[in-house]
Design a protein around this motif. Structure first.
Motif, PDB file in Angstrom:
ATOM      1  N   ASP A 143     -11.520 -13.322   0.687  1.00 35.50           N
ATOM      2  CA  ASP A 143     -11.178 -14.688   0.296  1.00 35.50           C
ATOM      3  C   ASP A 143     -10.948 -15.529   1.545  1.00 35.50           C
ATOM      4  OD1 ASP A 143      -7.718 -14.887   0.318  1.00 35.50           O
ATOM      5  OD2 ASP A 143      -8.769 -13.019   0.722  1.00 35.50           O
ATOM      6  N   SER A 144     -10.650 -16.812   1.372  1.00 39.82           N
ATOM      7  CA  SER A 144     -10.538 -17.716   2.525  1.00 39.82           C
ATOM      8  C   SER A 144      -9.372 -17.350   3.437  1.00 39.82           C
ATOM      9  CB  SER A 144     -10.394 -19.159   2.048  1.00 39.82           C
ATOM     10  OG  SER A 144      -9.205 -19.329   1.296  1.00 39.82           O
ATOM     11  N   ARG A 145      -8.327 -16.693   2.894  1.00 37.56           N
ATOM     12  CA  ARG A 145      -7.183 -16.281   3.715  1.00 37.56           C
ATOM     13  C   ARG A 145      -7.426 -14.925   4.385  1.00 37.56           C
ATOM     14  NH1 ARG A 145      -4.382 -18.682  -0.711  1.00 37.56           N
ATOM     15  NH2 ARG A 145      -2.994 -20.363  -0.039  1.00 37.56           N
ATOM     16  N   MET A 146      -8.520 -14.261   4.035  1.00 39.20           N
ATOM     17  CA  MET A 146      -8.845 -12.928   4.547  1.00 39.20           C
ATOM     18  C   MET A 146      -7.745 -11.927   4.181  1.00 39.20           C
ATOM     19  SD  MET A 146     -10.657 -13.813   8.202  1.00 39.20           S
ATOM     20  CE  MET A 146     -11.190 -12.140   8.495  1.00 39.20           C
ATOM     21  N   THR A 147      -7.540 -11.767   2.884  1.00 35.98           N
ATOM     22  CA  THR A 147      -6.543 -10.853   2.349  1.00 35.98           C
ATOM     23  C   THR A 147      -7.247  -9.578   1.931  1.00 35.98           C
ATOM     24  OG1 THR A 147      -5.477 -12.836   1.460  1.00 35.98           O
ATOM     25  CG2 THR A 147      -4.602 -10.704   0.749  1.00 35.98           C
ATOM     26  N   TYR A 148      -7.092  -8.521   2.720  1.00 32.11           N
ATOM     27  CA  TYR A 148      -7.863  -7.292   2.522  1.00 32.11           C
ATOM     28  C   TYR A 148      -7.045  -6.268   1.734  1.00 32.11           C
ATOM     29  CZ  TYR A 148     -11.374  -3.742   3.879  1.00 32.11           C
ATOM     30  OH  TYR A 148     -12.362  -2.775   3.871  1.00 32.11           O
ATOM     31  N   THR A 149      -6.497  -6.696   0.605  1.00 36.00           N
ATOM     32  CA  THR A 149      -5.747  -5.820  -0.290  1.00 36.00           C
ATOM     33  C   THR A 149      -5.975  -6.292  -1.720  1.00 36.00           C
ATOM     34  OG1 THR A 149      -3.805  -7.212   0.138  1.00 36.00           O
ATOM     35  CG2 THR A 149      -3.914  -5.098   1.308  1.00 36.00           C
ATOM     36  N   CYS A 150      -5.486  -5.523  -2.670  1.00 36.94           N
ATOM     37  CA  CYS A 150      -5.737  -5.794  -4.084  1.00 36.94           C
ATOM     38  C   CYS A 150      -5.188  -7.141  -4.529  1.00 36.94           C
ATOM     39  CB  CYS A 150      -5.102  -4.679  -4.923  1.00 36.94           C
ATOM     40  SG  CYS A 150      -5.325  -4.871  -6.697  1.00 36.94           S
ATOM     41  N   GLY A 151      -6.006  -7.923  -5.226  1.00 37.26           N
ATOM     42  CA  GLY A 151      -5.548  -9.168  -5.820  1.00 37.26           C
ATOM     43  C   GLY A 151      -4.810  -8.915  -7.124  1.00 37.26           C
ATOM     44  N   TYR A 152      -4.137  -9.943  -7.619  1.00 33.37           N
ATOM     45  CA  TYR A 152      -3.384  -9.862  -8.871  1.00 33.37           C
ATOM     46  C   TYR A 152      -4.079 -10.754  -9.886  1.00 33.37           C
ATOM     47  CZ  TYR A 152       0.725  -9.711 -11.957  1.00 33.37           C
ATOM     48  OH  TYR A 152       1.580  -9.522 -13.015  1.00 33.37           O
ATOM     49  N   TRP A 153      -4.756 -10.133 -10.857  1.00 34.08           N
ATOM     50  CA  TRP A 153      -5.664 -10.844 -11.756  1.00 34.08           C
ATOM     51  C   TRP A 153      -5.026 -11.160 -13.115  1.00 34.08           C
ATOM     52  CZ3 TRP A 153     -10.746 -12.222 -10.374  1.00 34.08           C
ATOM     53  CH2 TRP A 153     -11.182 -11.735  -9.139  1.00 34.08           C
ATOM     54  N   ALA A 198     -24.065 -10.991  -1.023  1.00 34.75           N
ATOM     55  CA  ALA A 198     -24.536 -12.359  -0.775  1.00 34.75           C
ATOM     56  C   ALA A 198     -24.628 -12.647   0.725  1.00 34.75           C
ATOM     57  CB  ALA A 198     -23.597 -13.353  -1.452  1.00 34.75           C
ATOM     58  N   ALA A 199     -23.718 -12.080   1.500  1.00 33.70           N
ATOM     59  CA  ALA A 199     -23.684 -12.354   2.943  1.00 33.70           C
ATOM     60  C   ALA A 199     -24.552 -11.397   3.750  1.00 33.70           C
ATOM     61  CB  ALA A 199     -22.237 -12.273   3.440  1.00 33.70           C
ATOM     62  N   ASP A 214     -16.023 -11.904  11.630  1.00 37.05           N
ATOM     63  CA  ASP A 214     -17.009 -12.659  10.863  1.00 37.05           C
ATOM     64  C   ASP A 214     -17.450 -11.883   9.620  1.00 37.05           C
ATOM     65  OD1 ASP A 214     -16.889 -14.665  12.710  1.00 37.05           O
ATOM     66  OD2 ASP A 214     -18.725 -14.103  13.758  1.00 37.05           O
ATOM     67  N   PHE A 215     -17.586 -10.583   9.774  1.00 35.22           N
ATOM     68  CA  PHE A 215     -17.995  -9.736   8.652  1.00 35.22           C
ATOM     69  C   PHE A 215     -16.950  -9.782   7.545  1.00 35.22           C
ATOM     70  CE2 PHE A 215     -17.775  -5.587   6.527  1.00 35.22           C
ATOM     71  CZ  PHE A 215     -19.057  -5.491   6.017  1.00 35.22           C
ATOM     72  N   TYR A 216     -15.685  -9.587   7.899  1.00 32.51           N
ATOM     73  CA  TYR A 216     -14.636  -9.593   6.882  1.00 32.51           C
ATOM     74  C   TYR A 216     -14.424 -10.992   6.292  1.00 32.51           C
ATOM     75  CZ  TYR A 216     -13.467  -4.763   7.918  1.00 32.51           C
ATOM     76  OH  TYR A 216     -13.526  -3.396   8.057  1.00 32.51           O
ATOM     77  N   ALA A 217     -14.582 -12.015   7.105  1.00 33.95           N
ATOM     78  CA  ALA A 217     -14.442 -13.382   6.583  1.00 33.95           C
ATOM     79  C   ALA A 217     -15.478 -13.658   5.496  1.00 33.95           C
ATOM     80  CB  ALA A 217     -14.578 -14.396   7.718  1.00 33.95           C
ATOM     81  N   ALA A 218     -16.663 -13.078   5.648  1.00 31.55           N
ATOM     82  CA  ALA A 218     -17.713 -13.276   4.653  1.00 31.55           C
ATOM     83  C   ALA A 218     -17.443 -12.509   3.367  1.00 31.55           C
ATOM     84  CB  ALA A 218     -19.059 -12.845   5.238  1.00 31.55           C
ATOM     85  N   MET A 219     -16.737 -11.385   3.449  1.00 25.71           N
ATOM     86  CA  MET A 219     -16.508 -10.532   2.283  1.00 25.71           C
ATOM     87  C   MET A 219     -15.243 -10.897   1.518  1.00 25.71           C
ATOM     88  SD  MET A 219     -16.253  -6.344   2.111  1.00 25.71           S
ATOM     89  CE  MET A 219     -14.512  -6.197   2.566  1.00 25.71           C
TER      90      MET A 219
END
Length: 387
Positions: free
Chosen positions: A135-145, A333-334, A128-133
């Motif tokens: 994205d919706s897929r729960m991707t816990y690595t660097c995004g590509y911006w 926020a969470a 629940d903690f990670y889901a709040a922090m």
């Protein structure tokens, strides 16, 4: 500034007659940081002893002093970005941390027994903690911006980029080493029609991955990577290599080599450091990622030797700054949902983790690499993917 700061007494009187205080002020000054200054990145001292703790134990002392409420910075991320850009912290080598340095150099801190510590301490913190922090897929690595404007877009762009780099096609069987909550596997199955096996040492991650993605042709296993001995058309590892440890890099590559089809591709996504001869950050090691160890390009090259051809190396470490800042925004926020469970000290610890790391990537002190590897070299050459 953290709302916790409102409960802390006003800054202690500067001990300007202290040699250690003056040394800290001089070091910070090289980065445009002042003690008790007016800029949002200036350090505000609430209690005496912070300079002594910082010089005695480097980031371990500085981080624990922050967790104790002894100091603050309104923009903690920018404080670290400015401090690390000076490169002067490289010269702080406290005798108290000699044991930590020697253990990282000579011990296998990521053997089969110890490797599970990070799963239990960090990744099993709570879905629940990670889901709040995240994205919706729960991707816990660097995004590509590159073209993304939101965390959701950045993570989807990263997942799609990996699929394209691996040249995935329907029916391929893919191995994900360190699969997390299954975000890549689910994305690749839905968008590219693959089947996949994912391994993780986190019970919480595997349980939720099975629950979320049970309708897809995916096999999630609570398993150490060293136990793998199957063939796959492609292999991916996203944000797991940081937990392997320098004494296991070669073993890891040998596992990937034996599991990869002769004409397959292996994509390795990892944070990396600029120097071969360095030790893991002591604060991160104690409080966030026990037994973690960032590789250098030289160490990775040694591990690849005679096993893989490097087809592509892509560094987008600056994107981790944006990703961490987005996670921090979601975390703040969470926070009211988790305050009673985790407590104020955890909040300061987690803020220090997210924002100090954002500052480190902003300063280009650490990097984010995606390596594309083949066993024998792609005939005719590998066509790289970026956008």
């Amino acid at each position: 500034m953290s709302s916790n700061a409102s409960t802390i007494s006003s800054p202690a009187a500067p001990q300007q007659d202290s040699a250690i205080f003056r040394a800290l002020a001089e070091m910070l000054g090289h980065g445009g940081i002042r003690i008790n200054g007016n800029n949002p990145w200036d350090i505000q001292l609430h209690r005496a002893g912070v300079p002594e703790r910082a010089f005695a134990q480097a980031n371990l002392g500085l981080g624990e002093a922050y967790m104790d409420g002894d100091w603050d910075a309104e923009q903690l991320d920018e404080f670290f970005s400015r401090l690390l850009r000076t490169r002067l912290t490289d010269n702080i080598k406290p005798l108290r941390l000699v044991g930590h340095v020697l253990a990282a150099k000579f011990m296998n801190r990521q053997n089969l027994k110890r490797s599970r510590m990070v799963g239990e301490m960090h990744y099993d913190l709570g879905n629940d903690f990670y889901a709040a922090m995240l994205d919706s897929r729960m991707t816990y690595t660097c995004g590509y911006w590159n073209t993304a404007t939101t965390l959701e877009e950045a993570q989807e762009a990263k997942l799609d980029l990996i699929c394209r780099k691996l040249k995935l096609k329907p029916g391929m069987r893919v191995l994900d080493i360190g699969c997390g909550w299954g975000s890549f596997m689910a994305f690749a199955a839905e968008r590219y029609g693959i089947e996949a096996v994912g391994v993780s040492i986190s019970k919480e991650q595997i349980a939720l991955a099975k629950e979320r993605h049970g309708h897809l042709p995916l096999d999630f296993r609570l398993q150490d990577y060293r136990e793998l001995n199957e063939r796959f058309d492609a292999i991916v590892s996203i944000g797991m290599f940081e937990h392997v440890g320098r004494r296991n890099y070669r073993t890891y590559m040998e596992v990937a080599h034996r599991c990869l089809a002769d004409d397959g591709l292996f994509l390795l996504h990892t944070i990396g450091k600029n120097q071969r001869k360095s030790s893991p950050d002591p604060w991160i090691d104690k409080y966030i990622f026990p037994n973690g160890d960032l590789p250098s390009i030289g160490q990775m090259g040694d591990a690849f030797d005679h096993l893989f051809v490097v087809e592509d190396l892509h560094n987008f470490g600056a994107d981790y700054d944006k990703t961490l800042m987005a996670w921090h925004s979601n975390f703040e926020a969470a926070w009211p949902r988790f305050e009673a469970q985790l407590g104020a000290r955890f909040r300061r610890m987690w803020r220090y983790y997210l924002l100090s790391c954002a500052g480190a990537f902003r300063a280009r002190d650490i990097q984010l690499w995606q390596w594309v590897l083949s066993k024998k070299g792609v005939m005719g050459g590998y066509r790289r993917e970026r956008i």
